[in-house]
Design an enzyme around this catalytic site. Structure first.
Site, PDB file in Angstrom:
ATOM      1  N   CYS B 145      98.432  33.183 120.245  1.00  0.00           N
ATOM      2  CA  CYS B 145      99.200  32.188 119.502  1.00  0.00           C
ATOM      3  C   CYS B 145     100.257  32.134 120.222  1.00  0.00           C
ATOM      4  O   CYS B 145     101.216  31.534 120.713  1.00  0.00           O
ATOM      5  CB  CYS B 145      99.260  32.435 118.466  1.00  0.00           C
ATOM      6  SG  CYS B 145     100.038  31.468 117.891  1.00  0.00           S
ATOM      7  N   PHE B 146     101.239  32.963 121.457  1.00  0.00           N
ATOM      8  CA  PHE B 146     102.517  33.036 121.687  1.00  0.00           C
ATOM      9  C   PHE B 146     102.379  32.562 122.725  1.00  0.00           C
ATOM     10  O   PHE B 146     103.406  32.865 123.624  1.00  0.00           O
ATOM     11  CB  PHE B 146     103.030  34.957 121.210  1.00  0.00           C
ATOM     12  CG  PHE B 146     103.501  34.672 119.944  1.00  0.00           C
ATOM     13  CD1 PHE B 146     105.067  34.358 120.086  1.00  0.00           C
ATOM     14  CD2 PHE B 146     102.862  35.168 119.218  1.00  0.00           C
ATOM     15  CE1 PHE B 146     105.583  34.797 118.292  1.00  0.00           C
ATOM     16  CE2 PHE B 146     103.427  35.567 117.577  1.00  0.00           C
ATOM     17  CZ  PHE B 146     104.177  35.267 117.480  1.00  0.00           C
TER      18      PHE B 146
END
Lengths: 131, 267
Positions: B145-146
């Site tokens: 996600c990051f």
């Protein structure tokens, strides 16, 4: 205003429904796909499943959100668009055509008449009834 | 001033945490639950994967088992997140309708509404956080996600500080996201073996403000920020009996099931 074909019926959750003889084809509107952005995942019911009007029949995931799909009418799923799980971007490219989702045999034909007309749907969206 | 519920729960396992979020949202959609801001943490630390994300080689399931890290599939989309314990991560969740927010139904307006409060709270802690209006690094979904900042997500110093995702049903929605207080770099590399450098695109509050704030401190700052930014009153509360029953059902039938983790279930 985005493309809203006059011959279809619509839900407030941005699905379209098209009468095809005694069957109803279902997908999401151009406005919905535009709001969602790039569709990356589509989950549809199995052929033979029963769907209920105003209840979820599937899920569409875009880069922005996961959204439940609402059934415009109750009935039995006769066909699904088996291409969508492999090519979810078709929903963005052709929401009223190749991006269709399910073909339903309605159990209550009257439900179709209760949906929004193209003009009513355009007004609903214009009043901020967004996705 | 509108009253919202403030829900701060004890650290829970992944299935319970996701079931609580979904129960709050389903309740809000039905009109039986109030609009709610929830803050929570994870015990054990857990990797959550996006609703439609394949559980494949990008997440090292064997490493999760070896390290005692839980695994859960979220009701929301996007990519995998490692949720460390409350000393390194705080997760927020907002369940509401577009009307509760007083914004139109435009999808991005709800993201923006929440981001405004988050940015205010993070900056009250000294983070110099900013909302990224258009998103960066668009393209195929990364596994981690990051690795990418989406529209109206939050960065500090050009790196992602909060990763958020949303689920919608008509105009009701559930949005939750991870606020990184600190990071265990060794563990991230072990859990996401195909992500070249998980640290390259992320930052933490510890980096942004020069010390690691506590879970409670960040909870207070974000609570104040929601109230001040949006003129709502967050009233501390708990789960209702209906919500608790729904949580149990959702854990048993969905989030606690290996089959749901392996592939998304049908609604």
């Amino acid at each position: 205003m985005a493309n809203v074909p006059a011959d279809l019926k619509y839900t407030r959750e941005h699905e379209w429904a098209k009468r095809e003889g005694d069957r109803v084809r279902v997908g999401i509107t151009a406005f919905a796909q535009d709001q969602l952005g790039d569709v990356v995942f589509v989950e549809l019911p199995k052929v033979g499943a029963k769907v209920t009007a105003h209840q979820a029949f599937g899920v569409v995931e875009s880069v922005k959100a996961v959204s439940d799909l609402f059934a415009p009418v109750s009935g039995e799923v006769l066909e699904i668009n088996a291409e969508l799980p492999q090519k979810p971007e078709t929903v963005n490219k052709d929401p009223y055509g190749k991006g269709w989702m399910i073909l339903v045999k309605p159990s209550n034909a009257g439900e179709l008449d209760q949906l929004l007309t193209a003009q009513q749907y355009e007004e609903f969206v214009a009043q901020g009834g967004g996705h | 001033m509108k009253n919202w519920r403030l829900l701060v729960t004890e650290p829970c396992d992944g299935a319970t945490n996701m079931a609580i979020d979904e129960a709050l949202w389903r309740g809000r959609h039905a009109g039986t639950s109030p609009p709610t801001v929830r803050f929570f943490a994870w015990d054990p630390p857990t990797v959550s994967v996006g609703y439609g994300q394949p559980l494949d080689r990008h997440v090292d399931v064997a490493a999760c088992r070896r390290l005692g890290v839980g695994l859960v599939r979220r009701p929301t989309g996007g990519s995998a997140i490692y949720h460390d314990g409350p000393e390194r991560e705080l997760t927020y969740c907002v369940t509401a309708t577009a009307d509760d927010l007083g914004v139109g139904g435009d999808l991005l307006e709800t993201y923006r509404w929440i981001a405004r409060a988050l940015v205010r709270g993070l900056n009250a802690l000294g983070a110099r956080a900013e909302m990224i209006p258009t998103g960066r690094g668009l393209g195929p979904d990364p596994a981690f996600c990051f690795a990418r900042t989406g529209a109206f997500e939050i960065e500090a110093g050009g790196r992602k500080l909060v990763g958020s995702a949303q689920r919608r049903l008509g105009t009701s929605f559930l949005q939750h996201g991870a606020v990184l207080l600190g990071v265990d770099a060794t563990r991230l590399r072990a859990l996401f073996p195909t992500t070249r450098d998980p640290l390259a695109t992320l930052t933490t509050l510890e980096t942004a403000i020069g010390r690691r704030p506590t879970f409670d401190e960040v909870t207070r700052a974000l609570t104040d920020a929601f109230e001040t930014e949006h003129g709502v009153t967050l009233v501390p509360g708990g789960l209702s009996a209906d919500e608790t029953a729904r949580v149990e059902t959702l854990v048993g039938e969905r989030y606690g099931r290996a089959t749901f983790l392996a592939v998304p279930a049908r609604p």
